[in-house]
Design a protein around this motif. Structure first.
Motif, PDB file in Angstrom:
ATOM      1  N   UNK A 104       0.865  -1.131   0.052  1.00  0.00           N
ATOM      2  CA  UNK A 104       0.003   0.000   0.021  1.00  0.00           C
ATOM      3  C   UNK A 104       0.945   1.074  -0.066  1.00  0.00           C
ATOM      4  N   UNK A 105       0.759   2.382  -0.434  1.00  0.00           N
ATOM      5  CA  UNK A 105       1.098   3.653  -0.616  1.00  0.00           C
ATOM      6  C   UNK A 105       0.156   4.621   0.406  1.00  0.00           C
ATOM      7  N   UNK A 106       0.980   5.178   1.259  1.00  0.00           N
ATOM      8  CA  UNK A 106       0.157   6.331   2.031  1.00  0.00           C
ATOM      9  C   UNK A 106       1.093   7.713   2.119  1.00  0.00           C
ATOM     10  N   UNK A 107       0.471   8.699   2.152  1.00  0.00           N
ATOM     11  CA  UNK A 107       1.182   9.912   2.124  1.00  0.00           C
ATOM     12  C   UNK A 107       1.929  10.075   3.444  1.00  0.00           C
ATOM     13  N   UNK A 108       3.051  10.592   3.250  1.00  0.00           N
ATOM     14  CA  UNK A 108       4.152  10.607   4.585  1.00  0.00           C
ATOM     15  C   UNK A 108       3.612  11.739   5.187  1.00  0.00           C
ATOM     16  N   UNK A 109       4.190  11.807   6.542  1.00  0.00           N
ATOM     17  CA  UNK A 109       3.675  12.653   7.519  1.00  0.00           C
ATOM     18  C   UNK A 109       2.390  12.319   8.451  1.00  0.00           C
ATOM     19  N   UNK A 110       1.685  11.249   8.067  1.00  0.00           N
ATOM     20  CA  UNK A 110       0.740  10.631   8.798  1.00  0.00           C
ATOM     21  C   UNK A 110       1.349   9.855  10.045  1.00  0.00           C
ATOM     22  N   UNK A 111       0.636   9.687  10.995  1.00  0.00           N
ATOM     23  CA  UNK A 111       1.196   8.915  12.120  1.00  0.00           C
ATOM     24  C   UNK A 111       0.709   7.444  11.636  1.00  0.00           C
ATOM     25  N   UNK A 112       1.238   6.338  12.051  1.00  0.00           N
ATOM     26  CA  UNK A 112       1.236   4.905  11.687  1.00  0.00           C
ATOM     27  C   UNK A 112      -0.339   4.688  11.999  1.00  0.00           C
ATOM     28  N   UNK A 113      -0.861   5.248  13.242  1.00  0.00           N
ATOM     29  CA  UNK A 113      -2.220   4.744  13.466  1.00  0.00           C
ATOM     30  C   UNK A 113      -2.906   5.378  12.432  1.00  0.00           C
ATOM     31  N   UNK A 114      -2.925   6.708  12.159  1.00  0.00           N
ATOM     32  CA  UNK A 114      -3.821   7.191  10.746  1.00  0.00           C
ATOM     33  C   UNK A 114      -3.563   6.668   9.668  1.00  0.00           C
ATOM     34  N   UNK A 115      -2.523   6.203   9.257  1.00  0.00           N
ATOM     35  CA  UNK A 115      -2.211   5.557   7.791  1.00  0.00           C
ATOM     36  C   UNK A 115      -2.815   4.225   8.142  1.00  0.00           C
ATOM     37  N   UNK A 116      -2.884   3.431   9.082  1.00  0.00           N
ATOM     38  CA  UNK A 116      -3.612   2.097   9.170  1.00  0.00           C
ATOM     39  C   UNK A 116      -5.004   2.418   9.194  1.00  0.00           C
ATOM     40  N   UNK A 117      -5.332   3.586   9.848  1.00  0.00           N
ATOM     41  CA  UNK A 117      -7.070   3.578   9.806  1.00  0.00           C
ATOM     42  C   UNK A 117      -7.402   4.027   8.355  1.00  0.00           C
ATOM     43  N   UNK A 118      -6.451   4.676   7.530  1.00  0.00           N
ATOM     44  CA  UNK A 118      -7.146   5.167   6.196  1.00  0.00           C
ATOM     45  C   UNK A 118      -6.995   3.755   5.430  1.00  0.00           C
ATOM     46  N   UNK A 119      -6.024   2.934   5.707  1.00  0.00           N
ATOM     47  CA  UNK A 119      -6.144   1.549   4.786  1.00  0.00           C
ATOM     48  C   UNK A 119      -7.342   0.522   5.249  1.00  0.00           C
ATOM     49  N   UNK A 120      -7.819   0.833   6.413  1.00  0.00           N
ATOM     50  CA  UNK A 120      -8.728  -0.016   7.152  1.00  0.00           C
ATOM     51  C   UNK A 120      -8.131  -1.507   7.608  1.00  0.00           C
ATOM     52  N   UNK A 121      -6.967  -1.191   8.145  1.00  0.00           N
ATOM     53  CA  UNK A 121      -6.178  -2.163   8.996  1.00  0.00           C
ATOM     54  C   UNK A 121      -6.312  -2.099  10.339  1.00  0.00           C
ATOM     55  N   UNK A 122      -6.937  -3.002  11.036  1.00  0.00           N
ATOM     56  CA  UNK A 122      -6.852  -2.893  12.520  1.00  0.00           C
ATOM     57  C   UNK A 122      -5.543  -3.049  13.332  1.00  0.00           C
ATOM     58  N   UNK A 123      -5.348  -2.184  13.911  1.00  0.00           N
ATOM     59  CA  UNK A 123      -3.995  -1.579  14.610  1.00  0.00           C
ATOM     60  C   UNK A 123      -3.769  -2.905  15.406  1.00  0.00           C
ATOM     61  N   UNK A 124      -4.697  -3.443  16.150  1.00  0.00           N
ATOM     62  CA  UNK A 124      -4.457  -4.592  16.946  1.00  0.00           C
ATOM     63  C   UNK A 124      -4.064  -5.675  16.456  1.00  0.00           C
ATOM     64  N   UNK A 125      -4.375  -5.967  15.255  1.00  0.00           N
ATOM     65  CA  UNK A 125      -3.933  -7.070  14.552  1.00  0.00           C
ATOM     66  C   UNK A 125      -2.442  -7.262  14.027  1.00  0.00           C
ATOM     67  N   UNK A 126      -1.686  -6.128  13.947  1.00  0.00           N
ATOM     68  CA  UNK A 126      -0.445  -6.187  13.286  1.00  0.00           C
ATOM     69  C   UNK A 126       0.510  -5.470  14.078  1.00  0.00           C
ATOM     70  N   UNK A 127       1.871  -5.816  14.038  1.00  0.00           N
ATOM     71  CA  UNK A 127       3.011  -5.201  14.584  1.00  0.00           C
ATOM     72  C   UNK A 127       3.642  -4.588  13.534  1.00  0.00           C
ATOM     73  N   UNK A 128       4.172  -3.348  13.580  1.00  0.00           N
ATOM     74  CA  UNK A 128       4.773  -2.484  12.658  1.00  0.00           C
ATOM     75  C   UNK A 128       6.195  -2.398  12.921  1.00  0.00           C
TER      76      UNK A 128
END
Length: 65
Positions: free
Chosen positions: A13-37
């Motif tokens: 996936x590609x997201x804009x830089x400057x976002x927090x990891x939390x915001x980027x995952x939310x934008x992609x619809x990825x549950x933060x609780x289900x992944x380690x970054x």
């Protein structure tokens, strides 16, 4: 280049830089609780700011019950 590549399994996936990891995952619809970054092999937290040109790898967390 002002984007960040996020890799989960064989999906990229590609997201804009400057976002927090939390915001980027939310934008992609990825549950933060289900992944380690990781960034360059190091675990990163939800509030890390994503920098241009970097690659963030996500590892799915397996939970039992």
């Amino acid at each position: 280049m002002d984007t960040v590549k996020i890799v989960l399994r064989n999906q990229e996936y590609e997201v804009k830089s400057g976002l927090t990891l939390r915001d980027a995952l939310a934008k992609l619809g990825i549950n933060r609780e289900s992944v380690l970054a990781t960034r360059e092999g190091e675990l990163i937290t939800d509030d890390e700011i994503l920098r241009p040109g970097e690659t963030i790898r996500l590892v799915a967390v397996i939970s039992g019950g």
